[in-house]
Design a protein around this motif. Structure first.
Motif, PDB file in Angstrom:
ATOM      1  N   GLU A   1      49.626  71.522 128.071  1.00  0.00           N
ATOM      2  CA  GLU A   1      49.029  72.579 128.880  1.00  0.00           C
ATOM      3  C   GLU A   1      49.450  72.470 130.344  1.00  0.00           C
ATOM      4  OE1 GLU A   1      44.821  72.595 128.246  1.00  0.00           O
ATOM      5  OE2 GLU A   1      45.012  73.391 126.214  1.00  0.00           O
TER       6      GLU A   1
ATOM      7  N   HIS B   1      43.801  68.788 134.467  1.00  0.00           N
ATOM      8  CA  HIS B   1      44.946  68.290 133.692  1.00  0.00           C
ATOM      9  C   HIS B   1      46.008  67.920 134.715  1.00  0.00           C
ATOM     10  CE1 HIS B   1      48.300  68.937 130.542  1.00  0.00           C
ATOM     11  NE2 HIS B   1      47.667  67.812 130.267  1.00  0.00           N
TER      12      HIS B   1
ATOM     13  N   GLN C   1      48.908  63.099 133.636  1.00  0.00           N
ATOM     14  CA  GLN C   1      48.668  63.344 132.209  1.00  0.00           C
ATOM     15  C   GLN C   1      49.837  64.098 131.579  1.00  0.00           C
ATOM     16  OE1 GLN C   1      44.753  65.173 133.118  1.00  0.00           O
ATOM     17  NE2 GLN C   1      43.938  63.932 131.456  1.00  0.00           N
TER      18      GLN C   1
END
Length: 348
Positions: A187, A332, A336
């Motif tokens: 994402e 996010h 990550q």
């Protein structure tokens, strides 16, 4: 001591050029370097001024020259650099991942024909492709079939491509794919919440590229109709760098994005970071992700767009929406995202 991975990133644009892949390349490069990895980024130079086939040939040879010693190659678009990069990696047996954040074929088709078809229906409803579009379609299929790992930024788009490009065979009794171990979703970056300012005017921001799939004609018509009932509202339009737009969102009233489809727009993520209400097309991965905090519209229904703008122009409704967004705390990080790419590398 573990080996330091040697990574090549290919992208059509890189700062100071403005755009999603540009920022993505820079942030990913910096995150990998912080870990002590060896990183090289190559981007378009003279290619921007060359015809479509010639630019791919030139970039292919540039990619080949930079493959020596590389352990892992990441490409940040499907067509401009994706095809020549994947071809080079295929020929020289290099592990690679290609990030698929949009659909250049769909965008080109809508721009040429004016056929306002959402992405999820495009491959089921499209009319005859032009020669250029046939080439794009062929090269996209090659990329998806020959990359080590297609990487989508949303499950929504991944499911469309798995279905329409037949990336794997579905089970006989289930719409789910049988084997997707090499198809991944990473994402977009989502930053921590930022301090926002009280709006000074009821301005709805619509700062996008002026292309047909952004649905500007219908939005402007809807906005003019609503202004007759709520004269305070303003539609701000244009095209700004991410940095300037980020600052504008800070003290705006709301953001609006009733595109034919918008897969995973950073625009909306930035609005959430500033606790700003938003109106977004229902043809987006973010419909499922944020349906409890956002306002979603049918982009082909002008009346629906008008009603949602009018709803949000009411300050009671506005406050209600803003309070919902304030409860949403997600993030996010680039760290990550880098971890997820490295985990892909380790599985290849």
């Amino acid at each position: 001591m573990p080996k330091k991975i040697n990574i090549l990133i290919t992208t059509g644009i890189y700062p100071p050029k403005v755009g999603g892949p540009s920022q993505y390349a820079k942030e990913l490069e910096e995150e990998f370097k912080r870990r002590g990895y060896f990183v090289k980024v190559i981007t378009y130079k003279i290619e921007h001024r060359l015809p479509i086939v010639i630019r791919h040939i030139v970039f292919f040879f540039r990619a080949v020259l930079n493959l020596f010693g590389k352990d892992f190659v990441i490409s940040l678009d499907t067509f401009s650099t994706g095809f020549p990069t994947v071809l080079a990696c295929f020929l020289f047996r290099k592990k690679n991942a290609i990030r698929i954040g949009g659909d250049f074929l769909w965008e080109s088709y809508v721009e040429r024909t004016g056929h306002m078809v959402p992405l999820n229906n495009f491959y089921l409803e499209h009319k005859k492709f032009s020669t250029k579009e046939k080439i794009i379609h062929f090269l996209t299929k090659f990329v998806l079939k020959n990359t080590s790992s297609p990487v989508f930024n949303t499950k929504w788009q991944k499911n469309i491509f798995v279905r329409d490009y037949k990336l794997s065979q579905p089970k006989a009794d289930s719409p789910l794919v049988k084997n997707t171990k090499n198809i991944y979703v990473i994402e977009n970056f989502i930053g921590e919440k930022e301090k926002s300012e009280k709006y000074l005017k009821k301005n709805f921001l619509w700062y996008v590229r002026d292309i047909k799939l952004k649905n500007g004609l219908l939005l402007k018509e809807a906005f003019e109709n609503v202004k007759q009932k709520s004269g305070e509202i303003i539609l701000e339009t244009g095209n700004l760098s991410h940095e300037k737009l980020f600052q504008k969102i800070k003290d705006c009233y709301a953001v609006i994005l009733p595109s034919l489809s918008d897969i995973g727009p950073n625009y909306i993520l930035d609005a959430i970071r500033f606790n700003k209400p938003f109106i977004l097309t229902k043809y987006s991965d973010y419909y499922e992700k944020f349906k409890n905090i956002g306002i979603f519209v049918d982009p082909l229904n002008k009346k629906d767009i008008e009603e949602k703008i009018l709803y949000l122009a009411d300050e009671k409704n506005y406050s209600k929406q803003q309070n919902k967004i304030k409860q949403c705390n997600i993030s996010h990080s680039w760290s990550q995202i880098a971890d997820e790419f490295i985990n892909i590398y380790k599985t290849l």
